[in-house]
Motif scaffolding. Structure first.
Motif, PDB file in Angstrom:
ATOM      1  N   PRO A  16       0.828  -1.228   0.000  1.00 18.49           N
ATOM      2  CA  PRO A  16       0.000   0.000   0.000  1.00 18.49           C
ATOM      3  C   PRO A  16       0.855   1.268   0.000  1.00 18.49           C
ATOM      4  CG  PRO A  16      -0.855  -1.563   1.591  1.00 18.49           C
ATOM      5  CD  PRO A  16       0.448  -2.119   1.098  1.00 18.49           C
ATOM      6  N   LEU A  17       1.983   1.246   0.671  1.00 19.00           N
ATOM      7  CA  LEU A  17       2.865   2.397   0.699  1.00 19.00           C
ATOM      8  C   LEU A  17       3.569   2.581  -0.653  1.00 19.00           C
ATOM      9  CD1 LEU A  17       4.229   4.649   2.379  1.00 19.00           C
ATOM     10  CD2 LEU A  17       6.007   2.981   2.923  1.00 19.00           C
ATOM     11  N   LYS A  19       2.478   1.782  -3.553  1.00 19.04           N
ATOM     12  CA  LYS A  19       1.531   2.257  -4.570  1.00 19.04           C
ATOM     13  C   LYS A  19       1.415   3.776  -4.586  1.00 19.04           C
ATOM     14  CE  LYS A  19      -1.353  -1.849  -4.776  1.00 19.04           C
ATOM     15  NZ  LYS A  19      -2.672  -2.424  -4.519  1.00 19.04           N
ATOM     16  N   THR A  20       1.818   4.440  -3.516  1.00 16.31           N
ATOM     17  CA  THR A  20       1.715   5.908  -3.466  1.00 16.31           C
ATOM     18  C   THR A  20       2.909   6.595  -4.132  1.00 16.31           C
ATOM     19  OG1 THR A  20       2.811   6.031  -1.313  1.00 16.31           O
ATOM     20  CG2 THR A  20       0.403   5.794  -1.313  1.00 16.31           C
TER      21      THR A  20
END
Length: 131
Positions: A16-17, A19-20
């Protein structure tokens, strides 16, 4: 070995990190790494040396040790193999066999090139045969 594999597996939690991060940043990192890897590449050095005057090259340069013709034959064969790989990659229906093409390249290096070049030639070209 186990700790390394555990650390790699733990990166799944970071997805998730990751993807930013913007794509241009990731592309820039890979561009930087690719450029850093090219600085010591004897293949690229031989290509640029092919256009240099012989007297301006260092004494241990393959062109001075083997001659321009033999160096260009070896570099040309490498270029042909690279173009062959690139062409093979462009045909999507046979791309699945790409790892087998790496085996073909290994066979060319192990069986075809030694008929043209001696081991001393390989050493001078910066590509000695691994033992």
């Amino acid at each position: 070995g186990f700790i390394i594999h555990a650390m790699l597996a733990s990166t799944v939690m970071l997805l998730p990190l990751i993807k930013t991060i913007p794509i241009p940043v990731v592309s820039g990192v890979f561009l930087f790494l690719g450029r850093k890897l090219m600085t010591g590449n004897s293949f690229l050095k031989r290509i640029t040396d092919a256009f240099a005057e012989r007297r301006r090259l260092p004494d241990n340069n393959p062109i001075n040790l083997l001659g321009r013709k033999k160096t260009l034959i070896y570099t040309g064969m490498q270029v042909l193999c690279l173009l062959g790989l690139f062409g093979f990659k462009q045909i999507s229906s046979i791309t699945i066999f790409f790892p087998a093409m790496i085996g073909v390249l290994m066979s060319i290096r192990a069986f075809v090139l030694p008929k043209i070049f001696s081991e001393d030639d390989f050493v001078a070209l910066g590509d000695p045969t691994p033992e």
